[in-house]
Design an enzyme around this catalytic site. Structure first.
Site, PDB file in Angstrom:
ATOM      1  N   GLY A 113      -7.290  -8.622   1.772  1.00 15.84           N
ATOM      2  CA  GLY A 113      -6.087  -8.939   2.714  1.00 15.84           C
ATOM      3  C   GLY A 113      -5.536 -10.409   2.378  1.00 15.84           C
ATOM      4  O   GLY A 113      -4.473 -10.802   2.148  1.00 15.84           O
ATOM      5  N   LYS A 135     -16.362 -14.360   5.796  1.00 18.88           N
ATOM      6  CA  LYS A 135     -17.426 -13.865   6.431  1.00 18.88           C
ATOM      7  C   LYS A 135     -18.499 -13.533   5.417  1.00 18.88           C
ATOM      8  O   LYS A 135     -18.195 -12.794   4.419  1.00 18.88           O
ATOM      9  CB  LYS A 135     -16.970 -12.478   6.820  1.00 18.88           C
ATOM     10  CG  LYS A 135     -16.345 -12.428   8.259  1.00 18.88           C
ATOM     11  CD  LYS A 135     -16.089 -11.205   8.532  1.00 18.88           C
ATOM     12  CE  LYS A 135     -14.480 -10.794   8.989  1.00 18.88           C
ATOM     13  NZ  LYS A 135     -13.980  -9.747   8.842  1.00 18.88           N
ATOM     14  N   GLY A 137     -12.245  -4.289   2.238  1.00 12.02           N
ATOM     15  CA  GLY A 137     -13.570  -3.821   2.293  1.00 12.02           C
ATOM     16  C   GLY A 137     -14.128  -2.806   1.395  1.00 12.02           C
ATOM     17  O   GLY A 137     -15.355  -2.973   0.750  1.00 12.02           O
ATOM     18  N   ARG A 164       0.724  -1.306  -0.051  1.00  8.40           N
ATOM     19  CA  ARG A 164       0.090   0.030  -0.021  1.00  8.40           C
ATOM     20  C   ARG A 164       0.942   1.410  -0.043  1.00  8.40           C
ATOM     21  O   ARG A 164       0.525   2.415  -0.459  1.00  8.40           O
ATOM     22  CB  ARG A 164      -1.033  -0.180   1.358  1.00  8.40           C
ATOM     23  CG  ARG A 164      -2.102  -0.857   1.023  1.00  8.40           C
ATOM     24  CD  ARG A 164      -2.985  -0.940   2.286  1.00  8.40           C
ATOM     25  NE  ARG A 164      -4.259  -1.308   2.025  1.00  8.40           N
ATOM     26  CZ  ARG A 164      -5.176  -1.443   2.810  1.00  8.40           C
ATOM     27  NH1 ARG A 164      -5.038  -1.597   4.190  1.00  8.40           N
ATOM     28  NH2 ARG A 164      -6.530  -2.061   2.698  1.00  8.40           N
TER      29      ARG A 164
HETATM   30  C1  3PG Z   1      -8.387  -1.622   5.340  1.00  5.96           C
HETATM   31  O1  3PG Z   1      -7.398  -2.311   5.770  1.00  5.96           O
HETATM   32  O2  3PG Z   1      -9.269  -2.530   4.656  1.00  5.96           O
HETATM   33  C2  3PG Z   1      -8.455  -0.063   5.285  1.00  5.96           C
HETATM   34  O3  3PG Z   1      -7.459   0.506   5.595  1.00  5.96           O
HETATM   35  C3  3PG Z   1      -9.781   0.158   6.215  1.00  5.96           C
HETATM   36  O4  3PG Z   1      -9.494  -0.168   7.514  1.00  5.96           O
HETATM   37  P1  3PG Z   1     -10.566  -0.347   8.422  1.00  5.96           P
HETATM   38  O5  3PG Z   1     -11.191  -1.299   8.105  1.00  5.96           O
HETATM   39  O6  3PG Z   1      -9.805  -0.567   9.930  1.00  5.96           O
HETATM   40  O7  3PG Z   1     -11.525   0.858   8.528  1.00  5.96           O
END
Ligand code: 3PG
Length: 392
Positions: free
Chosen positions: A351, A201, A374, A35
């Site tokens: 991820g 999930k 997400g 990132r």
């Molecule tokens: C992620 O890792 O998906 C983004 O950085 C958002 O992080 P968060 O889910 O902790 O808001």
């Protein structure tokens, strides 16, 4: 949406919202700097065009910070500043807070081409609470706001949705590219479009499955979510019934669609180490004392055949318990099948999937690796992202 090139940035303080939420190992070393790397073109462009660059980001979640027993300090962005300095080959000044008079004064003294990275936005609860007071404090630090944090655009947080109200705002190069690629999946995909969805999930994925079942030519489902769909379909019985929300979401899917492909066989084992025994089974015949830990060889064969014909492939979510071999076989062979299809445009995100792909050494074989977990799922679900709406 305005983008970076729509602004005259020379001598301006440009506040760039990045997503430097990167994983760390137990020793506190950055495990994956992907990132950070992806943010570089935007930063380089700003430096080259004589802007004063102020980078802001979050790292971790407040709840985790408190419950982990870790000192909040271990969520500092300082290590990111060091890594960025290395990758950019330029000096980065790290400031120990992200708002306040002292910080504001420092930004006013900046010279052209200088780069600051400010401390973790989530150290202030105003970030998560989307507090306009916090956003206004941040706004004092810049003349222009650039959102380059695609991965955080699904969050209604102060630096994402409120801050752009107070400054001329636009998207950075990373954000622009993510939107362009992911929009092409929904609006004008190359066909056949094949979507591969796995992971654990299902709560966060039922809308995604619905959208992709409409938009894609084939939807291949694996991982724990396949198991849940099979339970609701009545194929797997005698298992805990999923939550009402999940069941409702699944019932909205056209479960008889010929585009939908669920596992035909499973790799089952009574324990996740696979040491007792491992066996191939029809999903319906996985016993109560066993878990469905990977897709089986028949499923791999059928999924690979569909993937071979695709012109565009989008993948999110591992297809089995990839953390423990041999249950990584399904994810690995499907990754290889995707990579073998050299004519398809290949998109991947999330991820766990990225982690699995780097274990297999295949991440750089994809055409677009999304920085969003997400955020990518929400975008592909057809839900607008609040962070993008705020830039309109
Ligand atoms: C992620 O890792 O998906 C983004 O950085 C958002 O992080 P968060 O889910 O902790 O808001």
């Amino acid at each position: 949406m305005k983008t970076l090139k729509d602004f005259k940035v020379k001598n301006k303080r440009v506040l760039v919202r990045c997503d430097f939420n990167v994983p760390f190992d137990e020793k506190g070393n950055i495990e994956d700097d992907f990132r950070i790397e992806k943010a570089i073109p935007t930063i380089e462009y700003l430096v080259k065009n004589k802007a004063k660059v102020i980078l802001i980001s979050h790292l971790g979640r407040l709840k985790e910070m408190k419950s982990s027993g870790c000192e909040v300090k271990s969520y500092s962005l300082r290590p990111v500043a060091l890594r960025l300095e290395k990758l950019l080959g330029r000096r980065i000044e790290f400031l120990e807070d992200c708002i306040g008079e002292r910080i504001e004064k420092r930004t006013k003294e900046m010279k052209q081409g200088e780069i600051f990275l400010l401390e973790n936005l989530r150290f202030h609860k105003g970030e998560k609470e989307n507090d306009p007071k916090f956003a206004k404090e941040l706004a004092k630090l810049g003349d222009i706001y650039i959102n380059n944090a695609f991965g955080a655009c699904h969050r209604v947080h102060a630096s994402i949705t409120d801050l752009p109200q107070y400054l001329p705002s636009g998207g950075g190069f990373l954000l622009e590219k993510e939107v362009k690629v992911l929009l092409s999946v929904l609006e004008n995909p190359w066909r056949p479009l094949v979507a591969v969805i796995g992971g654990v999930k299902l709560e966060s994925k039922t809308k995604l499955l619905k959208e992709l079942l409409e938009k894609a030519d084939h939807l291949l489902i694996g991982g724990k979510i396949a198991n849940t769909v099979l339970i609701v379909k009545g194929i797997i019985v005698d298992r805990p019934w999923p939550s009402e929300k999940v069941v409702e979401g699944i019932k909205e899917l056209n479960l008889t669609s010929t585009k939908l492909h669920l596992p035909l066989d499973a790799i089952a084992s009574p324990d996740r180490t696979g040491k007792i025994y491992i066996r191939q089974s029809a999903p319906a015949k996985v016993r109560k004392d066993e878990e469905f830990l990977d897709i089986g060889p028949e499923t791999i064969k059928i999924f690979s055949k569909i993937i071979k014909e695709a012109k565009m492939i989008v993948w999110a979510g591992p297809l089995g318990y990839f953390e423990q071999p041999p249950f990584d076989k399904g994810s690995k062979e499907i990754a290889e099948a995707i990579v073998r299809n050299y004519k398809a445009y290949k998109i991947v995100g999330g991820g766990d999937t990225l982690f699995a792909l780097s274990q297999f050494g295949l991440r750089d074989k994809f055409d677009h690796v999304s920085t969003g977990g997400g955020a990518m799922l929400s975008f592909l679900s057809g839900e607008g992202l609040p962070g993008l709406k705020a830039l309109e």
